[in-house]
Write a protein that holds these residues in place. Structure first.
Motif, PDB file in Angstrom:
ATOM      1  N   THR A 206       6.390  39.524  54.745  1.00  0.00           N
ATOM      2  CA  THR A 206       7.251  39.176  53.603  1.00  0.00           C
ATOM      3  C   THR A 206       7.078  40.178  52.471  1.00  0.00           C
ATOM      4  N   HIS A 207       6.068  41.023  52.585  1.00  0.00           N
ATOM      5  CA  HIS A 207       5.814  42.061  51.583  1.00  0.00           C
ATOM      6  C   HIS A 207       5.002  43.189  52.215  1.00  0.00           C
ATOM      7  N   THR A 208       4.868  44.306  51.511  1.00  0.00           N
ATOM      8  CA  THR A 208       4.102  45.425  52.061  1.00  0.00           C
ATOM      9  C   THR A 208       2.611  45.303  51.733  1.00  0.00           C
ATOM     10  N   SER A 209       2.241  44.250  50.992  1.00  0.00           N
ATOM     11  CA  SER A 209       0.830  44.088  50.588  1.00  0.00           C
ATOM     12  C   SER A 209      -0.173  44.028  51.751  1.00  0.00           C
ATOM     13  N   PRO A 210       0.193  43.495  52.937  1.00  0.00           N
ATOM     14  CA  PRO A 210      -0.813  43.494  54.020  1.00  0.00           C
ATOM     15  C   PRO A 210      -1.355  44.885  54.340  1.00  0.00           C
ATOM     16  N   VAL A 211      -0.579  45.936  54.064  1.00  0.00           N
ATOM     17  CA  VAL A 211      -1.054  47.290  54.372  1.00  0.00           C
ATOM     18  C   VAL A 211      -2.178  47.697  53.409  1.00  0.00           C
ATOM     19  N   GLN A 212      -2.285  47.034  52.255  1.00  0.00           N
ATOM     20  CA  GLN A 212      -3.465  47.237  51.389  1.00  0.00           C
ATOM     21  C   GLN A 212      -4.722  46.873  52.175  1.00  0.00           C
ATOM     22  N   ILE A 213      -4.675  45.704  52.816  1.00  0.00           N
ATOM     23  CA  ILE A 213      -5.846  45.233  53.562  1.00  0.00           C
ATOM     24  C   ILE A 213      -6.139  46.156  54.740  1.00  0.00           C
ATOM     25  N   HIS A 232      10.880  41.176  55.337  1.00  0.00           N
ATOM     26  CA  HIS A 232      11.892  40.151  55.626  1.00  0.00           C
ATOM     27  C   HIS A 232      11.554  38.847  54.917  1.00  0.00           C
ATOM     28  N   ARG A 233      12.582  38.162  54.472  1.00  0.00           N
ATOM     29  CA  ARG A 233      12.407  36.801  53.960  1.00  0.00           C
ATOM     30  C   ARG A 233      13.591  35.951  54.371  1.00  0.00           C
ATOM     31  N   ASN A 234      13.351  34.659  54.455  1.00  0.00           N
ATOM     32  CA  ASN A 234      14.397  33.746  54.896  1.00  0.00           C
ATOM     33  C   ASN A 234      15.365  33.440  53.752  1.00  0.00           C
ATOM     34  N   HIS A 246      13.487  46.352  51.274  1.00  0.00           N
ATOM     35  CA  HIS A 246      12.417  47.369  51.295  1.00  0.00           C
ATOM     36  C   HIS A 246      11.531  47.272  50.062  1.00  0.00           C
ATOM     37  N   GLN A 247      10.257  47.467  50.275  1.00  0.00           N
ATOM     38  CA  GLN A 247       9.327  47.464  49.139  1.00  0.00           C
ATOM     39  C   GLN A 247       8.520  48.752  49.133  1.00  0.00           C
ATOM     40  N   ILE A 248       7.979  49.052  47.942  1.00  0.00           N
ATOM     41  CA  ILE A 248       6.952  50.090  47.849  1.00  0.00           C
ATOM     42  C   ILE A 248       5.789  49.484  47.104  1.00  0.00           C
ATOM     43  N   GLU A 249       4.659  49.607  47.735  1.00  0.00           N
ATOM     44  CA  GLU A 249       3.428  49.029  47.243  1.00  0.00           C
ATOM     45  C   GLU A 249       2.544  50.174  46.776  1.00  0.00           C
ATOM     46  N   GLY A 250       1.679  49.902  45.823  1.00  0.00           N
ATOM     47  CA  GLY A 250       0.711  50.931  45.440  1.00  0.00           C
ATOM     48  C   GLY A 250      -0.657  50.293  45.311  1.00  0.00           C
ATOM     49  N   PRO A 288      -1.627  35.781  44.056  1.00  0.00           N
ATOM     50  CA  PRO A 288      -2.954  35.359  44.515  1.00  0.00           C
ATOM     51  C   PRO A 288      -3.937  36.519  44.666  1.00  0.00           C
ATOM     52  N   PHE A 289      -3.422  37.728  44.901  1.00  0.00           N
ATOM     53  CA  PHE A 289      -4.308  38.855  45.231  1.00  0.00           C
ATOM     54  C   PHE A 289      -4.607  39.744  44.032  1.00  0.00           C
ATOM     55  N   THR A 290      -4.093  39.392  42.850  1.00  0.00           N
ATOM     56  CA  THR A 290      -4.440  40.151  41.640  1.00  0.00           C
ATOM     57  C   THR A 290      -4.872  39.194  40.539  1.00  0.00           C
ATOM     58  N   GLU A 291      -5.797  39.679  39.713  1.00  0.00           N
ATOM     59  CA  GLU A 291      -6.275  38.871  38.590  1.00  0.00           C
ATOM     60  C   GLU A 291      -6.816  39.782  37.508  1.00  0.00           C
ATOM     61  N   LEU A 326       8.808  45.319  38.568  1.00  0.00           N
ATOM     62  CA  LEU A 326       7.752  45.182  39.593  1.00  0.00           C
ATOM     63  C   LEU A 326       6.688  44.160  39.211  1.00  0.00           C
ATOM     64  N   GLY A 327       5.901  43.792  40.240  1.00  0.00           N
ATOM     65  CA  GLY A 327       4.727  42.938  40.045  1.00  0.00           C
ATOM     66  C   GLY A 327       3.488  43.803  40.162  1.00  0.00           C
ATOM     67  N   CYS A 328       2.440  43.440  39.416  1.00  0.00           N
ATOM     68  CA  CYS A 328       1.232  44.267  39.462  1.00  0.00           C
ATOM     69  C   CYS A 328       0.028  43.476  38.984  1.00  0.00           C
ATOM     70  N   PHE A 349      -6.306  48.609  40.849  1.00  0.00           N
ATOM     71  CA  PHE A 349      -5.057  47.917  40.541  1.00  0.00           C
ATOM     72  C   PHE A 349      -4.072  48.076  41.689  1.00  0.00           C
ATOM     73  N   ALA A 350      -3.073  47.185  41.685  1.00  0.00           N
ATOM     74  CA  ALA A 350      -2.049  47.223  42.729  1.00  0.00           C
ATOM     75  C   ALA A 350      -0.711  46.912  42.094  1.00  0.00           C
ATOM     76  N   PHE A 351       0.340  47.323  42.763  1.00  0.00           N
ATOM     77  CA  PHE A 351       1.678  47.001  42.281  1.00  0.00           C
ATOM     78  C   PHE A 351       2.648  46.995  43.459  1.00  0.00           C
ATOM     79  N   GLY A 352       3.752  46.304  43.271  1.00  0.00           N
ATOM     80  CA  GLY A 352       4.748  46.272  44.343  1.00  0.00           C
ATOM     81  C   GLY A 352       6.137  46.153  43.753  1.00  0.00           C
ATOM     82  N   MET A 353       7.083  46.932  44.310  1.00  0.00           N
ATOM     83  CA  MET A 353       8.447  46.875  43.775  1.00  0.00           C
ATOM     84  C   MET A 353       9.468  46.885  44.900  1.00  0.00           C
TER      85      MET A 353
HETATM   86  N1  DAH Z   1       3.730  41.435  47.112  1.00  0.00           N
HETATM   87  C1  DAH Z   1       4.407  40.970  45.905  1.00  0.00           C
HETATM   88  C2  DAH Z   1       5.751  40.359  46.277  1.00  0.00           C
HETATM   89  O1  DAH Z   1       6.285  40.725  47.293  1.00  0.00           O
HETATM   90  C3  DAH Z   1       4.619  42.094  44.939  1.00  0.00           C
HETATM   91  C4  DAH Z   1       3.342  42.560  44.343  1.00  0.00           C
HETATM   92  C5  DAH Z   1       2.854  41.997  43.204  1.00  0.00           C
HETATM   93  C6  DAH Z   1       2.593  43.521  44.982  1.00  0.00           C
HETATM   94  C7  DAH Z   1       1.670  42.380  42.630  1.00  0.00           C
HETATM   95  C8  DAH Z   1       1.394  43.939  44.422  1.00  0.00           C
HETATM   96  C9  DAH Z   1       0.946  43.360  43.249  1.00  0.00           C
HETATM   97  O2  DAH Z   1       0.632  44.847  44.978  1.00  0.00           O
HETATM   98  O3  DAH Z   1      -0.236  43.748  42.732  1.00  0.00           O
HETATM   99  O4  DAH Z   1       6.245  39.562  45.569  1.00  0.00           O
END
Ligand code: DAH
Length: 383
Positions: A206-213, A232-234, A246-250, A288-291, A326-328, A349-353
């Motif tokens: 549902t997001h590219t965040s799993p590739v962080q792990i 993908h999302r429903n 499509h997303q780009i994660e950092g 959940p994965f950022t604080e 974006l979220g971060c 730090f992380a971010f996703g857009m």
């Molecule tokens: N994965 C989040 C989403 O799809 C977006 C996101 C938010 C990614 C914060 C990140 C982050 O890496 O730090 O909604």
């Protein structure tokens, strides 16, 4: 094999008869030439300088003709030369190349090659099939632009699978099983996975965040990566939603990384992408994965932050002068626990857009579906 007779009479009727006989023989011998060797014999018989048929009609018919018949005979001999030459060229096995050697008459005789050599022949006089140059898809183009901004800061690119396990998509990102935060991501699950333990069940990420792990599992800090990819999302398709996007994660993890680094990096990236006059703003959020977590806004680069375009309201920023982009956040220490990083030593730090959303804003597209319908009339405009 045909032999050139001496002419007893030079009357038109006698000439016609002689020409007719010669042509009949030519046709018969041409048809009998089945391979390259046959064809060479055929060619030499008709065209050899010494004693070829053409030389003989020159000697026996034209040179021997009385003065008053010369004109008439000369005309026929010339016609015969052209016909014989063409027949020899056309009947060569694999005639298309032979015709090219014929020089001046290439074009004229090609038509005949095609007519005589049948449907397998290559007619090089036909116009070619035009193959228009392709162009980068606007979403991919946007992805490349964003990636290159981060590459210039020293980030490298990582990718991961689109079909992911529950563990990487949720659990290791600190979404505990059955936690309500999972409901924010309408997940498409692969069918018939019930027999497996939950963490092994497959879904469309549902997001590219799993590739962080996945990256932190195989790389020790320092880490600086961007992760472009399809998710993908429903969500039922409409002008602003697509079940595939499509997303780009950092992700940056090192010693002493602070929220200031996050702000400075993202502010720089937005200026590089949307122009040096855009401003950024952060407001608190939850992932959940950022604080702590934040949403980042950029000042609307369409209306310049005024919320208005002339006397009209600015639609892309909904008249607020700001666009949520974006979220971060700072990587939650719980996440480090899943990848054997020591949260006392490292921070990051992380971010996703959403790349499609950014492409929509950049190019002023009013319907996300246009990106995925495959209509070249739309796509051509980005070529
Ligand atoms: N994965 C989040 C989403 O799809 C977006 C996101 C938010 C990614 C914060 C990140 C982050 O890496 O730090 O909604």
């Amino acid at each position: 094999m045909y032999t050139v007779p001496k002419l007893k009479s030079y009357s038109a009727a006698a000439l016609d008869k002689a020409v007719e006989k010669l042509l009949a023989a030519l046709k018969q011998e041409a048809a009998a030439a089945k391979n390259e060797a046959d064809w060479k014999t055929f060619r030499d018989h008709w065209m050899a300088r010494k004693n070829g048929v053409l030389t003989q009609i020159n000697d026996l018919w034209l040179k021997a003709a009385p003065k008053d018949a010369k004109r008439e005979v000369g005309q026929r001999v010339n016609e015969l030369k052209a016909t014989v030459t063409q027949a020899v060229d056309n009947f060569r096995p694999g005639a298309a190349t032979a015709v090219i050697r014929a020089g001046a008459s290439v074009k004229a005789s090609l038509g005949t090659v095609v007519a005589t050599a049948g449907p397998d022949a290559l007619d090089i006089t036909l116009p070619g099939i035009p193959r228009p140059l392709g162009a980068e898809h606007p979403v991919i183009k946007t992805v490349h632009e964003i990636v290159s901004v981060f590459r210039n800061l020293g980030y490298s690119v990582q990718e991961g699978p689109v079909i992911e396990t529950d563990y990487y998509n949720f659990e290791a990102l600190n979404f505990p099983p059955n936690h309500p935060a999972r409901d924010t991501q309408d997940t498409l699950f692969i069918a018939r996975q019930e027999a497996k333990p939950q963490r092994e069940r497959l879904l469309l990420r549902t997001h590219t965040s799993p590739v962080q792990i996945r990256t932190m599992e195989k790389m020790k800090p320092p880490v600086r990566i961007v992760i472009p990819g399809m998710v993908h999302r429903n969500d039922p398709p409409d002008a602003s939603h697509s079940p595939m996007f499509h997303q780009i994660e950092g992700l940056a993890v090192d010693t002493n990384i602070t929220f200031c680094d996050l702000k400075g990096t993202l502010d720089h990236a937005m200026k590089a992408l949307f122009g040096s006059s855009v401003k950024t703003s952060f407001r608190p959020s939850f992932f959940p994965f950022t604080e702590p977590s934040a949403e980042m806004l950029v000042s609307c680069f369409i209306c310049g932050g005024s919320g208005k375009r002339g006397s009209e309201p600015c639609r892309p920023c909904k008249q607020t002068g700001w666009i949520e982009i974006l979220g971060c956040g700072m990587v939650d220490p719980n996440v480090y626990g899943f990848v054997n990083y020591d949260p006392k030593k490292v921070s990051g730090f992380a971010f996703g857009m959403g790349a499609d959303r950014i492409a929509i804003l950049k190019y002023g597209v009013d319907d996300i579906q246009l990106f995925f319908n495959g209509d070249v009339r739309f796509l051509e405009q980005f070529g």
